[in-house]
Design an enzyme around this catalytic site. Sequence first.
Site, short mmCIF file in Angstrom:
data_model
loop_
_atom_site.label_atom_id
_atom_site.label_comp_id
_atom_site.label_asym_id
_atom_site.label_seq_id
_atom_site.Cartn_x
_atom_site.Cartn_y
_atom_site.Cartn_z
N GLU A 115 -6.45 39.01 47.59
CA GLU A 115 -5.22 38.36 48.05
C GLU A 115 -5.23 38.31 49.56
OE1 GLU A 115 -1.01 39.26 46.28
OE2 GLU A 115 -1.14 40.37 48.15
N ARG B 177 21.71 33.49 43.89
CA ARG B 177 23.06 34.06 44.03
C ARG B 177 23.51 33.88 45.46
NH1 ARG B 177 19.42 38.68 44.55
NH2 ARG B 177 19.55 39.27 46.73
#
Lengths: 171, 171, 503, 503
Positions: free
Chosen positions: D199, D291
């Site tokens: 990664e 949210r």
Amino acid sequence: MEFNFVVGDREEKLIAEEKEGLWSCTVGDAAFEAEVVRVGPNSFRIVSGGKSFVTYAAEQDGKFYISLGGRQYSVARTSGAAKRRSAVGGALKGEEVVAAPMPGVIVKVPVTEGEVVAADAVLVVVESMKMENNIRAQGEARVKRVHVKAGDSVNFGSALVELEPVSKQSA
Amino acid sequence: MEFNFVVGDREEKLIAEEKEGLWSCTVGDAAFEAEVVRVGPNSFRIVSGGKSFVTYAAEQDGKFYISLGGRQYSVARTSGAAKRRSAVGGALKGEEVVAAPMPGVIVKVPVTEGEVVAADAVLVVVESMKMENNIRAQGEARVKRVHVKAGDSVNFGSALVELEPVSKQSA
Amino acid sequence: MKKILVANRGEIALRVMRACREMGIPTVAVYSTPDSAALHVQFADEAVCIGAPPPLESYLNIEKIIATAKERGADAVHPGYGFLAENPDFARRCEEEGITFIGPGSEAMRLLGNKVESRKTMVAAGVPVIPGMMAGGSDCAALGREATAMGFPVLVKAAGGGGGKGMRIIREEKELEESVSSCMREAKSAFGDATIYLEKYIEQPRHIEFQILADKHGNVVHLFERECSIQRRYQKIVEETPSVALTPELRQEMGSVAVRVAKTAGYTNAGTVEFLLDQNGSFYFLEVNARVQVEHPITEAVVGLDLVKQQIRVASGERLSIKQEDLRQRGHAIECRIYAEDPESGFLPCAGRILFVKEPQGPGVRCDSGIFTGCEVSVHYDPILSKLVVWDETREQACRRMASALRDYIILGIKTTTSFLADVVQHPAFLDGKTHTGFIPMHFADWKMPGPGESELRMALLSAAAFSRNARGGPKARGKVGAETEAPSPWVTGGRWRIAGIG
Amino acid sequence: MKKILVANRGEIALRVMRACREMGIPTVAVYSTPDSAALHVQFADEAVCIGAPPPLESYLNIEKIIATAKERGADAVHPGYGFLAENPDFARRCEEEGITFIGPGSEAMRLLGNKVESRKTMVAAGVPVIPGMMAGGSDCAALGREATAMGFPVLVKAAGGGGGKGMRIIREEKELEESVSSCMREAKSAFGDATIYLEKYIEQPRHIEFQILADKHGNVVHLFERECSIQRRYQKIVEETPSVALTPELRQEMGSVAVRVAKTAGYTNAGTVEFLLDQNGSFYFLEVNARVQVEHPITEAVVGLDLVKQQIRVASGERLSIKQEDLRQRGHAIECRIYAEDPESGFLPCAGRILFVKEPQGPGVRCDSGIFTGCEVSVHYDPILSKLVVWDETREQACRRMASALRDYIILGIKTTTSFLADVVQHPAFLDGKTHTGFIPMHFADWKMPGPGESELRMALLSAAAFSRNARGGPKARGKVGAETEAPSPWVTGGRWRIAGIG
């Protein structure tokens, strides 16, 4: 417990029993129950009749200041035998002591003892918080006594002048 | 008046005389004067040595919480005979009761009675305010007693495990 | 600047000191004897008592304040508003002593303080003022031409005296002759002088003012308008920005006039150019307020600047870093002034102890306050307690936010304007934007706080009972703070007593 | 909407209820047994106890909350953040019951909640994610090509397990062979599986997120970025906007990617697209927070919108009235989260009674709080107490304002993060804008509150003495509120007691 209060011009009696925050109360003929939780030094949450209220309270010299829903009410504790104050207004019938509505300094007293003043005449000018305030007669009257002169400091409730009905002498 | 306090790890004694808001004080060898005005239920203005301070104070269970210049200090009242707490650290020498640093629920107790644990080993995992917190041994030790199991609720200061020096048995 | 002395008290002293602290500049508070526990004394880095309660002996005592500044090493003074803020002698004394006065120079201040002089100067600079003319005779044809020139309605009043004697509104030319004659007769009889004065009558005007900011290098910007039409006793109590009455064109025009006024007067620092705006969109210069104003926070909220910090920067000689074309109004802001006054009795001031304060919080809410639980509201000073300022996306939302914030503003122990103000900002005419300087007399002359309904009464009594049962925690138990003795009750003496209202 | 049930507690419940009240919509609070005196219960128009303290029995109890909404006639639910805010089952239950869920639809929420699925969807839409690849063998040439493609440094880690086992940073290609072999060996021995994962390694990244707002008619805008790099325990504690790391070009690019993410997911309502930004200005999508976020107020301050009111409008089907090109960032805003935690002991949460609170006030200061004098901080919930938000003209001024406001924020009785945060916002590296997710471990690993100096010690002792002499007014005397009994002292029992810290 019995609590006797004066609210505005009315006398009100609260009879209450409290048990662990649950109050059983009577005001006038109406009985109600309320759960009272003190949520801070000066605030309560009250649940009564399915509704929820938050109130703020403080006390000084037997007078309670209550805030509720954005409005302030004051509630004075009485012995339960206090006299009902008659509403102010109309022509002057009995004698009256006109008292200072605020602490301040007397700027001017345009009336003299013995003088007959018309309704709405300026009796005394009091300076308080940078503003001059005219204290006026509420009806035609004779000035019986003048207690203050320009330059005097007065407290809330200090007697300024005494008035008597004009009829007393002129009749 | 004599006030005995513990601040952090130190004991401090304040000897003070008060007269109408003016305090004559001694802390350690130093004497000073201070004018103290209570400006609100929890706040003071103090003038001392030509400097002005505003402090906030509250108290619970003999512990005073003081805020001053944006910093908070806690000051515990003592009888004046309280023992100085030794600083924590180093290898375990005497017995120790490991107490809960906060109220919470026990998630896991990875140690068993009699087991020897290395320094830094996790003794108990406590969940408090949505977070798991590892309570670790501060030195190599033997687990003498375990007071809690997973699912138990604990208060601040509840005994979790007792440790004893390894040398006690292995020596 | 190394240290700033703040020559004021209450919320504005706090406002200035916060700015100073945030700029890393230490502050010196000055205070009168009863203010030793006041909030501005608590907040300042140093505090010096400068005298007795009457303002002339303390907050207006120029020499004492100058001496304190020198003694404490303050190289600048911020005067706030009121007290010495617009006193050119004070500004000049500071200049003489090499102390930076955070405000305009004394010369500009002196010019603007003289209403006749400043009117003349502004007329010469092409600034519109309320048209008017003096007439000794009764040449109605000439008066009629003047009146037509300034536009009906006009006001005719006696030049020789005040009190409204002889004053008449003339709405059409045909009323002119009769009104002028009557006025002259009354003037002659009242003042022995028949000279009359003709002035354009402005019906239900709006009070519109423009915030300006000027550096010492000739740069002036305006920060748009504030509308301050909601007044009681000719004093503002509700202010807002933007004004619903201004079109973008009118805003630009008035703004450039405001800048011209500042340039004409050689004005520096923050200031306010006041106008009356009539119902036809004509505007008239009134005066310049040569100080930071009470209502400056609404401009800050909408424009996104800190005016007090800007004042300090400009006073220390910095150039304005903002350009007119970069300035934008965003959203809507309203200020309500919280006074220790009784709106039920002609806004009678109410001194006394504040037993409990809880200030509103939340997004878009700012409370600039000079009070705290246990503080004493003194009879000696202006009864302003604090200013509640809200900002929201639209005017409608800002009104609702203000009503909600006022409801959450709890002040116990003295009467205040919170409840009254909540009714003002929720009044249909206010919500409609139909504001003018006669708004309060027109809609709120006989305002009374609604009495408690049945359940409110119950809850109030119950709260008093619950509080008295647990009074250990009440403010009575605060020791020294609550040690005031009861004033003698006026009702125990003989006769009928009345605590007088004002008329 | 006729009535809104707020399925949350603490400061965010208050925040939502204020917006509702200002919009004229009544609110229903739900609460667990220990919260009967909580601020959100006090503020709501109605309040219903829904269960025992453990969240699953109350604030996470979907069926109970739905039943309460129906019983009280609430036609909408606002979930705040945390608890049920990102639970697609709850959103779906609301949809089924005809209750408007003020947030995204359950399907978009479900997609974004699945990290693997949402990564795939976003890659397909051309959104940059942190590059990575799985490799079963040890073909170092192939791995080298991959690593070069994603750019060094890269991280090699064991695919089969966590805990950092076998993990290595590879900074240059020549290190690759040796590191990969070591990693595979360790992976094989630790997890029985030599599969490794490569990664891109991002050094000292900044956490940058974009606020978005999307209506139900396909309109999406972004409200610029927030930088949330200052974290302890991978949780944000200081957030600011704008980020010093973003150029106008990068801001625009990231903003349009954020909008693309929202459109790709079919997202509606307010949401946040999180990115990592590396030191070269490359950014990588992390996830969407579906949210309203804890740190939404800094965006409100800089952009001039009320996000909760926008949420409510959008949820009720209104079109967005704002256009991307009208949005501007103005000034600088910072938020500090005030937690009931001890920063000296690894941010250990501290439950207990708050004996006294004084919240900061002043221009540009907003305090969204869930606490009050006398309240109890429960062990059952997140230790956030309040959020302190400041706005000022510049970042430098905002840092100073925050430090000043934190100094004025008095909370007595429990440990909080105020003093620690004041040191963070005044740290030279913070002032320089050198922020990254490793900031707190790097600069504040061993932070201790400075002990009192000589004069502070004196004043603290004197205050304690003065307070104890006048203790009638102290919080002990508050009757019921102060009626808590003392916890048994651990030192009275035998042996040596230690109140454990956490490791």
